[in-house]
Design a protein around this motif. Sequence first.
Motif, PDB file in Angstrom:
ATOM      1  N   VAL A  26      -5.913  -2.688  -0.739  1.00 36.05           N
ATOM      2  CA  VAL A  26      -4.620  -2.524  -0.066  1.00 36.05           C
ATOM      3  C   VAL A  26      -3.774  -1.553  -0.872  1.00 36.05           C
ATOM      4  O   VAL A  26      -3.472  -1.810  -2.050  1.00 36.05           O
ATOM      5  CB  VAL A  26      -3.865  -3.861   0.062  1.00 36.05           C
ATOM      6  CG1 VAL A  26      -2.526  -3.645   0.755  1.00 36.05           C
ATOM      7  CG2 VAL A  26      -4.704  -4.881   0.825  1.00 36.05           C
ATOM      8  N   TRP A  27      -3.395  -0.438  -0.256  1.00 37.02           N
ATOM      9  CA  TRP A  27      -2.551   0.520  -0.960  1.00 37.02           C
ATOM     10  C   TRP A  27      -1.098   0.068  -0.837  1.00 37.02           C
ATOM     11  O   TRP A  27      -0.494   0.175   0.219  1.00 37.02           O
ATOM     12  CB  TRP A  27      -2.728   1.920  -0.370  1.00 37.02           C
ATOM     13  CG  TRP A  27      -1.891   2.943  -1.073  1.00 37.02           C
ATOM     14  CD1 TRP A  27      -1.564   2.969  -2.387  1.00 37.02           C
ATOM     15  CD2 TRP A  27      -1.274   4.094  -0.480  1.00 37.02           C
ATOM     16  NE1 TRP A  27      -0.781   4.059  -2.670  1.00 37.02           N
ATOM     17  CE2 TRP A  27      -0.586   4.770  -1.519  1.00 37.02           C
ATOM     18  CE3 TRP A  27      -1.251   4.621   0.804  1.00 37.02           C
ATOM     19  CZ2 TRP A  27       0.125   5.942  -1.293  1.00 37.02           C
ATOM     20  CZ3 TRP A  27      -0.536   5.789   1.030  1.00 37.02           C
ATOM     21  CH2 TRP A  27       0.133   6.440  -0.004  1.00 37.02           C
ATOM     22  N   GLU A  42       4.777   4.352   2.824  1.00 41.66           N
ATOM     23  CA  GLU A  42       3.649   4.699   3.700  1.00 41.66           C
ATOM     24  C   GLU A  42       3.202   3.470   4.484  1.00 41.66           C
ATOM     25  O   GLU A  42       2.176   2.857   4.186  1.00 41.66           O
ATOM     26  CB  GLU A  42       2.484   5.247   2.873  1.00 41.66           C
ATOM     27  CG  GLU A  42       2.767   6.552   2.149  1.00 41.66           C
ATOM     28  CD  GLU A  42       2.552   7.764   3.041  1.00 41.66           C
ATOM     29  OE1 GLU A  42       2.263   7.578   4.249  1.00 41.66           O
ATOM     30  OE2 GLU A  42       2.664   8.888   2.527  1.00 41.66           O
ATOM     31  N   ALA A  43       3.964   3.098   5.499  1.00 38.41           N
ATOM     32  CA  ALA A  43       3.646   1.890   6.272  1.00 38.41           C
ATOM     33  C   ALA A  43       2.388   2.058   7.114  1.00 38.41           C
ATOM     34  O   ALA A  43       1.751   1.073   7.486  1.00 38.41           O
ATOM     35  CB  ALA A  43       4.818   1.517   7.184  1.00 38.41           C
ATOM     36  N   GLY A 102       3.069  -7.347   2.472  1.00 39.87           N
ATOM     37  CA  GLY A 102       2.452  -7.862   3.686  1.00 39.87           C
ATOM     38  C   GLY A 102       2.782  -7.096   4.961  1.00 39.87           C
ATOM     39  O   GLY A 102       2.264  -7.421   6.032  1.00 39.87           O
ATOM     40  N   ARG A 103       3.629  -6.088   4.846  1.00 42.51           N
ATOM     41  CA  ARG A 103       4.002  -5.302   6.027  1.00 42.51           C
ATOM     42  C   ARG A 103       3.402  -3.908   5.928  1.00 42.51           C
ATOM     43  O   ARG A 103       3.560  -3.232   4.916  1.00 42.51           O
ATOM     44  CB  ARG A 103       5.528  -5.206   6.158  1.00 42.51           C
ATOM     45  CG  ARG A 103       6.206  -6.553   6.393  1.00 42.51           C
ATOM     46  CD  ARG A 103       7.719  -6.377   6.478  1.00 42.51           C
ATOM     47  NE  ARG A 103       8.393  -7.640   6.759  1.00 42.51           N
ATOM     48  CZ  ARG A 103       8.619  -8.110   7.976  1.00 42.51           C
ATOM     49  NH1 ARG A 103       8.236  -7.400   9.043  1.00 42.51           N
ATOM     50  NH2 ARG A 103       9.240  -9.258   8.156  1.00 42.51           N
ATOM     51  N   GLY A 104       2.765  -3.489   6.993  1.00 44.74           N
ATOM     52  CA  GLY A 104       2.134  -2.180   6.998  1.00 44.74           C
ATOM     53  C   GLY A 104       0.710  -2.270   7.528  1.00 44.74           C
ATOM     54  O   GLY A 104       0.115  -3.343   7.575  1.00 44.74           O
ATOM     55  N   GLY A 131      -6.601   1.811   2.959  1.00 45.58           N
ATOM     56  CA  GLY A 131      -7.433   0.734   2.433  1.00 45.58           C
ATOM     57  C   GLY A 131      -8.552   0.355   3.379  1.00 45.58           C
ATOM     58  O   GLY A 131      -9.688   0.110   2.962  1.00 45.58           O
ATOM     59  N   ARG A 132      -8.255   0.325   4.668  1.00 41.59           N
ATOM     60  CA  ARG A 132      -9.284  -0.023   5.666  1.00 41.59           C
ATOM     61  C   ARG A 132     -10.413   0.999   5.675  1.00 41.59           C
ATOM     62  O   ARG A 132     -11.598   0.641   5.733  1.00 41.59           O
ATOM     63  CB  ARG A 132      -8.657  -0.100   7.054  1.00 41.59           C
ATOM     64  CG  ARG A 132      -7.694  -1.262   7.257  1.00 41.59           C
ATOM     65  CD  ARG A 132      -7.169  -1.256   8.675  1.00 41.59           C
ATOM     66  NE  ARG A 132      -6.171  -2.295   8.897  1.00 41.59           N
ATOM     67  CZ  ARG A 132      -5.649  -2.570  10.082  1.00 41.59           C
ATOM     68  NH1 ARG A 132      -6.021  -1.887  11.149  1.00 41.59           N
ATOM     69  NH2 ARG A 132      -4.737  -3.523  10.206  1.00 41.59           N
ATOM     70  N   GLN A 133     -10.053   2.279   5.617  1.00 41.40           N
ATOM     71  CA  GLN A 133     -11.091   3.308   5.653  1.00 41.40           C
ATOM     72  C   GLN A 133     -11.910   3.301   4.368  1.00 41.40           C
ATOM     73  O   GLN A 133     -13.124   3.547   4.401  1.00 41.40           O
ATOM     74  CB  GLN A 133     -10.467   4.674   5.906  1.00 41.40           C
ATOM     75  CG  GLN A 133      -9.904   4.820   7.314  1.00 41.40           C
ATOM     76  CD  GLN A 133      -9.780   6.260   7.761  1.00 41.40           C
ATOM     77  OE1 GLN A 133     -10.227   7.184   7.092  1.00 41.40           O
ATOM     78  NE2 GLN A 133      -9.180   6.467   8.916  1.00 41.40           N
TER      79      GLN A 133
END
Length: 225
Positions: free
Chosen positions: A131-132, A137-138, A145-147, A152-154
């Motif tokens: 998780v960045w 950078e939302a 916890g927001r964004g 991170g997913r990629q």
Amino acid sequence: DGKAMSAAQAAKAAQAKVSAEEARRKFTRIDAFEGLFDFLALDFACDVAWDGTVFKSARHAVLAAQFPTVAGDVAKATSVKEAEKATKGEHQVDDWDMLRLKAMEQILRDKFRRSDDFRKRLKETGERDLVWESEDEAFWGAFKGRGQNHLGRQLKELRGNILDDTELQTYLFLNCELESEEIRRPPVELEEQKLDAEGRIEQRKVHRLIGSGTFKLGKLPKCAV
């Protein structure tokens, strides 16, 4: 009553398990792309290609994709700050919101394909959540916890390809053009040789590789390959 109590206990146990798993993920997750994990950051200095040009970081490449009219100036920028300055007042490419995920994926794929060390270090993060953490950078990151944390997913998707040994194949399909027309493919020949005990060639056979598509990776500057 007994069945209802059993169901309630099962639901409570399931919830406890989910809570424990969430706690474990939060405890082990990597949310600061610095130090040992600095290579995950967009601003980390390394060669990354986009649209035929090699840039000085993934951030440079993303800015070039977003602002193609000044991609040349971004490529010359010696720092991320200088690259961002080059885009000030410029209009981003049409439909950037629709294009940015694909652009980022290709940029990250190129970055990690160029470095055995990056791929090894990403693989070593195992199953840890990535998780960045970023207040600004939302979309690419998240904060408290927001964004959406698309960076991170990629990175996790790329790590999955490395773990199941499909990273190179995925890179070829996403980043390289497939030439399916045989007439436009360069001839590729493989020479098979059989040597005697003194190293002299006894037999030679040439195999012409035909019948399959060819991925275009680029061109060597000193020859026709």
